[in-house]
Scaffold this motif. Sequence first.
Motif, PDB file in Angstrom:
ATOM      1  N   ARG A   1       0.828  -1.216   0.000  1.00 26.73           N
ATOM      2  CA  ARG A   1       0.000   0.000   0.000  1.00 26.73           C
ATOM      3  C   ARG A   1       0.858   1.261   0.000  1.00 26.73           C
ATOM      4  NH1 ARG A   1      -3.798  -0.391   4.701  1.00 26.73           N
ATOM      5  NH2 ARG A   1      -4.614  -2.171   3.538  1.00 26.73           N
ATOM      6  N   ARG A   2       1.874   1.266   0.830  1.00 27.35           N
ATOM      7  CA  ARG A   2       2.706   2.466   0.900  1.00 27.35           C
ATOM      8  C   ARG A   2       3.353   2.771  -0.464  1.00 27.35           C
ATOM      9  NH1 ARG A   2       6.157   5.194   4.691  1.00 27.35           N
ATOM     10  NH2 ARG A   2       5.204   4.073   6.436  1.00 27.35           N
ATOM     11  N   GLU A   3       3.894   1.680  -1.037  1.00 27.53           N
ATOM     12  CA  GLU A   3       4.584   1.862  -2.338  1.00 27.53           C
ATOM     13  C   GLU A   3       3.608   2.289  -3.438  1.00 27.53           C
ATOM     14  OE1 GLU A   3       7.416  -0.748  -5.336  1.00 27.53           O
ATOM     15  OE2 GLU A   3       6.583  -1.705  -3.500  1.00 27.53           O
ATOM     16  N   PHE A   4       2.430   1.634  -3.414  1.00 24.94           N
ATOM     17  CA  PHE A   4       1.407   1.962  -4.405  1.00 24.94           C
ATOM     18  C   PHE A   4       0.956   3.411  -4.231  1.00 24.94           C
ATOM     19  CE2 PHE A   4      -3.273   0.863  -5.676  1.00 24.94           C
ATOM     20  CZ  PHE A   4      -3.134   1.590  -6.862  1.00 24.94           C
ATOM     21  N   GLY A   5       0.751   3.755  -2.951  1.00 18.56           N
ATOM     22  CA  GLY A   5       0.321   5.141  -2.671  1.00 18.56           C
ATOM     23  C   GLY A   5       1.309   6.143  -3.222  1.00 18.56           C
ATOM     24  N   ALA A   6       2.577   5.874  -2.981  1.00 21.77           N
ATOM     25  CA  ALA A   6       3.597   6.812  -3.450  1.00 21.77           C
ATOM     26  C   ALA A   6       3.569   6.900  -4.968  1.00 21.77           C
ATOM     27  CB  ALA A   6       4.975   6.352  -2.972  1.00 21.77           C
ATOM     28  N   ALA A   7       3.456   5.743  -5.635  1.00 21.44           N
ATOM     29  CA  ALA A   7       3.485   5.736  -7.101  1.00 21.44           C
ATOM     30  C   ALA A   7       2.280   6.469  -7.669  1.00 21.44           C
ATOM     31  CB  ALA A   7       3.535   4.291  -7.604  1.00 21.44           C
ATOM     32  N   ALA A   8       1.078   6.226  -7.052  1.00 19.09           N
ATOM     33  CA  ALA A   8      -0.141   6.847  -7.562  1.00 19.09           C
ATOM     34  C   ALA A   8      -0.080   8.357  -7.375  1.00 19.09           C
ATOM     35  CB  ALA A   8      -1.360   6.263  -6.849  1.00 19.09           C
ATOM     36  N   ASN A   9       0.377   8.774  -6.189  1.00 13.72           N
ATOM     37  CA  ASN A   9       0.485  10.223  -5.959  1.00 13.72           C
ATOM     38  C   ASN A   9       1.505  10.876  -6.878  1.00 13.72           C
ATOM     39  OD1 ASN A   9      -1.387  11.245  -3.976  1.00 13.72           O
ATOM     40  ND2 ASN A   9      -0.532   9.660  -2.643  1.00 13.72           N
ATOM     41  N   ALA A  10       2.578  10.125  -7.145  1.00 14.54           N
ATOM     42  CA  ALA A  10       3.578  10.658  -8.079  1.00 14.54           C
ATOM     43  C   ALA A  10       2.956  10.853  -9.458  1.00 14.54           C
ATOM     44  CB  ALA A  10       4.767   9.715  -8.156  1.00 14.54           C
ATOM     45  N   LEU A  11       2.137   9.860  -9.870  1.00 16.81           N
ATOM     46  CA  LEU A  11       1.474   9.973 -11.174  1.00 16.81           C
ATOM     47  C   LEU A  11       0.550  11.189 -11.204  1.00 16.81           C
ATOM     48  CD1 LEU A  11       0.718   8.924 -13.981  1.00 16.81           C
ATOM     49  CD2 LEU A  11      -1.020   7.467 -12.863  1.00 16.81           C
ATOM     50  N   LYS A  12      -0.187  11.362 -10.098  1.00 18.90           N
ATOM     51  CA  LYS A  12      -1.103  12.499 -10.032  1.00 18.90           C
ATOM     52  C   LYS A  12      -0.332  13.822 -10.206  1.00 18.90           C
ATOM     53  CE  LYS A  12      -4.455  14.850  -7.107  1.00 18.90           C
ATOM     54  NZ  LYS A  12      -4.770  15.180  -5.718  1.00 18.90           N
ATOM     55  N   ALA A  13       0.782  13.892  -9.480  1.00 19.19           N
ATOM     56  CA  ALA A  13       1.580  15.103  -9.559  1.00 19.19           C
ATOM     57  C   ALA A  13       2.116  15.313 -10.977  1.00 19.19           C
ATOM     58  CB  ALA A  13       2.744  15.015  -8.574  1.00 19.19           C
ATOM     59  N   GLU A  14       2.512  14.204 -11.558  1.00 19.92           N
ATOM     60  CA  GLU A  14       3.045  14.278 -12.923  1.00 19.92           C
ATOM     61  C   GLU A  14       1.992  14.786 -13.911  1.00 19.92           C
ATOM     62  OE1 GLU A  14       5.509  11.134 -15.294  1.00 19.92           O
ATOM     63  OE2 GLU A  14       5.301  10.431 -13.189  1.00 19.92           O
ATOM     64  N   VAL A  15       0.783  14.274 -13.783  1.00 14.49           N
ATOM     65  CA  VAL A  15      -0.295  14.669 -14.687  1.00 14.49           C
ATOM     66  C   VAL A  15      -0.681  16.126 -14.442  1.00 14.49           C
ATOM     67  CG1 VAL A  15      -2.725  14.272 -15.244  1.00 14.49           C
ATOM     68  CG2 VAL A  15      -1.150  12.342 -15.063  1.00 14.49           C
ATOM     69  N   GLU A  16      -0.728  16.481 -13.170  1.00  7.96           N
ATOM     70  CA  GLU A  16      -1.046  17.882 -12.868  1.00  7.96           C
ATOM     71  C   GLU A  16      -0.008  18.823 -13.485  1.00  7.96           C
ATOM     72  OE1 GLU A  16      -1.500  17.983  -8.609  1.00  7.96           O
ATOM     73  OE2 GLU A  16      -3.692  18.096  -8.797  1.00  7.96           O
ATOM     74  N   ALA A  17       1.240  18.431 -13.310  1.00  8.79           N
ATOM     75  CA  ALA A  17       2.307  19.260 -13.883  1.00  8.79           C
ATOM     76  C   ALA A  17       2.179  19.340 -15.398  1.00  8.79           C
ATOM     77  CB  ALA A  17       3.665  18.700 -13.482  1.00  8.79           C
ATOM     78  N   ALA A  18       1.866  18.173 -15.997  1.00  7.27           N
ATOM     79  CA  ALA A  18       1.743  18.149 -17.458  1.00  7.27           C
ATOM     80  C   ALA A  18       0.611  19.061 -17.909  1.00  7.27           C
ATOM     81  CB  ALA A  18       1.517  16.719 -17.940  1.00  7.27           C
ATOM     82  N   LEU A  19      -0.525  19.000 -17.121  1.00  7.31           N
ATOM     83  CA  LEU A  19      -1.653  19.869 -17.466  1.00  7.31           C
ATOM     84  C   LEU A  19      -1.245  21.351 -17.372  1.00  7.31           C
ATOM     85  CD1 LEU A  19      -4.665  18.041 -15.753  1.00  7.31           C
ATOM     86  CD2 LEU A  19      -4.512  18.673 -18.180  1.00  7.31           C
ATOM     87  N   GLU A  20      -0.605  21.716 -16.274  1.00  5.07           N
ATOM     88  CA  GLU A  20      -0.177  23.107 -16.091  1.00  5.07           C
ATOM     89  C   GLU A  20       0.737  23.536 -17.228  1.00  5.07           C
ATOM     90  OE1 GLU A  20      -1.356  25.281 -13.978  1.00  5.07           O
ATOM     91  OE2 GLU A  20      -2.676  23.588 -13.436  1.00  5.07           O
ATOM     92  N   HIS A  21       1.665  22.633 -17.515  1.00  8.20           N
ATOM     93  CA  HIS A  21       2.617  22.953 -18.569  1.00  8.20           C
ATOM     94  C   HIS A  21       1.909  23.189 -19.906  1.00  8.20           C
ATOM     95  CE1 HIS A  21       6.273  22.827 -20.946  1.00  8.20           C
ATOM     96  NE2 HIS A  21       5.670  21.948 -21.754  1.00  8.20           N
ATOM     97  N   GLN A  22       0.934  22.253 -20.161  1.00 12.64           N
ATOM     98  CA  GLN A  22       0.252  22.363 -21.454  1.00 12.64           C
ATOM     99  C   GLN A  22      -0.640  23.596 -21.506  1.00 12.64           C
ATOM    100  OE1 GLN A  22       1.228  20.574 -23.779  1.00 12.64           O
ATOM    101  NE2 GLN A  22      -0.226  21.053 -25.425  1.00 12.64           N
ATOM    102  N   ILE A  23      -1.282  23.909 -20.381  1.00 12.72           N
ATOM    103  CA  ILE A  23      -2.129  25.112 -20.339  1.00 12.72           C
ATOM    104  C   ILE A  23      -1.273  26.356 -20.625  1.00 12.72           C
ATOM    105  CG2 ILE A  23      -3.381  26.625 -18.748  1.00 12.72           C
ATOM    106  CD1 ILE A  23      -4.577  24.012 -17.517  1.00 12.72           C
TER     107      ILE A  23
END
Lengths: 813, 354
Positions: free
Chosen positions: B56-78
């Motif tokens: 769970r801990r590892e999965f949580g970290a990976a999922a949150n990292a993905l979220k951050a990555e997508v958010e960053a990508a969205l900001e960048h693209q905007i």
Amino acid sequence: MPTIRVPLSWLREYVEAHGSAEEIGRGLHMSGTEVDRIERPGGGWDHVWVGRIAALEKHPNADKLQLVTVEYGEGRTKTVVTGAPNIRAGDVVPYAEVGARLRDAGTGAPGREAHGDGWLTLEPKKVRGIMSEGMVCSERELGLGDDHDGILILDQGLAVGQPLADALGDPVLVLELQPNRPDCMGVVGVAREVAAVQRVALREPKVAKLRYQLDRALLDVRIEDPEACPRFGAAYLENVTIGPSPKWMQQRLTAAGMRPIHNAVDITNYVMLELGQPLHAYDADRLRGHALVARRARSGESLRTLDGVERILSPDLLVIADDERSLGIAGILGGQDSEIRPTTTKIALECASFEPRGIDRTAAKLGLSQQSAASARFRLALSPELVPLAVARAAQLLVEHADARIVGAVDVYPSPRPRPNVRLRFSDILRVLGVEIPREESLDALSRLGFQYAESGDTLVVTPPAIRTDIGIAEDIVEEVARIVGYDRIPVLIPDGQLPLQERHPLEALREQVRDHLVGFGLQETVSYSLIDPAWLGRLSADGSPIAPAPIRVQNPTSISQSVARPTLRASLLDTAARNLRHRDGVAIFEISPVYLPRAGDLPEERWTIAVLVAGRAKEQTWLTQPRDWDRWDVKGLLAAMARSINAGTFSGPSGPAAGMHPGSSSTRLHDGRPALMIGQLDPRVAARWGVPTETFIGEVDLASLLAVVQPHVAKLPPKYPAALREVAFVVDEAVTYGAVRDDVTGAAKDLLESLTLLDVYRGPQVGVGKKSFALRLVLRSRTGTLTDADVEKVVSRIEGRVLHKLGGTIRG
Amino acid sequence: MDWRAETQALREQALPEIATDDHLLALDERRVRWLGRNGLITKLLRSIVSAPDAERREFGAAANALKAEVEAALEHQIAKVKAAAPDSRLTEQDDLTLPGRPVRLGRMHPISRTIREISRIFLSMGFEAVEGPEIEWDYYNFEALNIPKGHPARDKFNTLWASNPLGDDPSRPMLFRTHTSPMQIRIMEQRKPPIRVIVPGRCYRFEATDATHESVFFQYEGLAIDEKLSMADLKGVLYSFARQLFGGERKVRFRPDYFPFTEPSAEIAFDCFVCDGSGQKDGGRCPTCWGSGWIEAAGCGMVHPDALRRVGYDPDKYQGFAFGGGVDRLAGLLTGTPDIRLFHQNDLRYLESV
Ligand SMILES: [Zn+2]
């Protein structure tokens, strides 16, 4: 300037000149004898040639016409149709090509298109089925004479194919002579110049010396006024036959511009044209007392002159008289009584030297503006040496062409004039011309002109030929050398030497600045005649009273419209405005010129004045702008901007009403007692007289007064402390001027007021009847620190207090 | 599916999708699709709780990292899409063929402009511009210039005589100056050599007016006096003048002339710049030089020793030259004005064209 006509063939009799008339003319022109033009009798003979009739045959379709084959140069032949009966094959004739301009002889000859001015241009045309390419010409068609009975048959010796003008036309050099060169008033004098320029020999006419012996009983010659008549020569001839002069002489006289009369008169004219010296032939039998006297006219004496006028003479006139009466006015006009008649057999030839100033005065006194050929010569300083020469030459020609026999001659010359010697140094030539002309070359130029000289070291003593009365100083000799070696020899240098004074006159500098600024403001500069119609001055005020001093008048004006020197620029501007407003809606013009104000016993003062006029449409309507007319505030603003642009202060003198202007909307201002500024609206009644708009605005500034108030530029550093901005409004009586309010505000603010702007002038219910309100914006600033609110309030209340107290205003809330 | 594989699959899908969006609205939709309440990544994050404890801990970290990555990508693209969008300050499109706001133009009169140009040229050669009276004494206009009463040279000057309303002195006739030459005498009377002056000004003659003659006209006069000035210097000054005015290739002609107040005297002409000195133009006579090929520019010469003596100069020490020419003719040539009467008529339609 005296003009003479010199037929080239006559000139060539005295000088072996090489080259065409143009080349000879160029040589004369470049050595100082101005050639105005070269005339040819066949001036219009373009496309007219010397041709030879190669063949003649009958026109197939017309009995009276012939087909003529003309050759006019190598390989050039044309066929023309003619009706003239007098030609044979081999005749040399004038041939006119298609395109030639000929006189319309009125015969309905083939191929013509009339111009309506007596001349026509030849066109190709079919005559009875045969094409005629040009024509062979009669004397009349060439404009040479009246003969139109047949074709003009030319001398067999003429070269076929040359332009007819070259073969027949004797070119005439028309010379404009300078008044210092009477020696060139005769063909021989001009020949002497050509000889010197072209380095060829001069052949003066050979004149046998007369025997100066004559019985006083036959002719008694006396000078009573040797100052006015220094030399008087005469010859007595008998056995004279009066008749026409020889054809060659008549032709020369005609070409030179004189009408042949009969041999005696023609010979005197011929000698005058040849040598430049006029002379006169009298019927000797009609000289009472057998006398010829040069004397002052007697009081009340009268004379019927050749122009048919009975003239009353006065003692200041010199006359030629016999023992009883005047025969002619010396050098000016002959009398009728002593004229040669067809029956004359004895001639007294008279030839004199007169003082030129006297001739001039006499002509002026008699009102003779038209000079005769003789008086034109006598007005110049003819050499007395010409007198015996001319007498001898005329006597000789009378022998040759009037069967005359010379009885004897007289030469009265009480105090012979010494020939001048001019002393100079060879170095003077370098000094004056800036180039060294080799000694040999200089001396050669002088001797070719007939100058004699003696040299010793650097010194040269030159004796001009007797006929050259214009030579007196070293510079004259330098000029003679220069014009013969050619002015082209003078090099092109740029002056060196000490630095000259270089100060720009302040008035001139200011004038140019003002000109630039007014142009920059969008005004068009005008320059109008400084001589105007005096009637204009009476139209500058409603009642015709003058607005300027009585003007300087032109004693001999060309027309009334240019007969006084303008004492104001206003009339010129109004005239310019009125003329331009006929084809436009508005004008904005200025002129900077002197006005001329008379002073007793002195030249007038020439007072430089700036005058501005605006009237009519100032701005046209465009998609961006509304149309607008010029108004009084424009002219005020323009002059204020002009003053600001040159850093002018204000005029110190009092102001007053302006003559010729709207009494309620104009003023003048003095500076140092002289009118410095006039500004305002033109009196509408004056405007109506000039045909300019009722609302016409004028400003006039005296440039010298303006210069007096120009301040030196003082650099102003950008302020260090912030400004305070206040708006106030004062309500004052209608009679209180803005100027009074402004002066109070400025005075009360002391040096804290940086600028003052009038935002609005209001009249209406809010301020009450008879009142107005001025809304002002003040920019206050101190040079020594930031103004606090309290500081500002203090200043504003001081200003308000001053206006309220002094002008009785109130503050508008 | 293994959470690792699922996370990786979502990443590989989301990031390229976002990177290709070129519109802000599309990016909004993309955000809802991935990060909205029912977004795919939101669902992934919700599934963390159901993952095995050890992961769970590892999965949580990976999922949150993905979220951050997508958010960053969205900001960048905007940011990228926004940067690519046009600036509203720059979108306006004007009709630049419309005329501009009118500005009133004034012009100098051609005579003023020509006088200024003449003065400028001579100023550059060390001359100083001065002026003098237009209404003159006979003495300065004639007598002092070796043209006494009765002198035949007076014929050239058809004089307009002046009359003072305050009274005339018959012994001292007053006239409208016929040339600017009287200023030669006035200047020499007032100054000591070296002198170099140019005098522009109005002159007058009794003259029938035509296209080339006016009764009121303008002249310029030059005078230079020093110890060694010669005709060569005169020639240089006038050559320079002609060339500065009409071009450096102008040929200049200097020929003898006569003026009572100069000796020797000369006339300067330059070759006609309209017909290049040929005298012919368009198959006819050149209208500018009347067919002569030369344009006469000035009369000139060395100041007559009598004139020097008259003002008290020693002709053995000082000498110099003088010249004078017509302003109107030069103004006509410079502006292409064929008739000099136009200068005084002040027709604004003409003045605004030159
Ligand atoms: Zn030309």
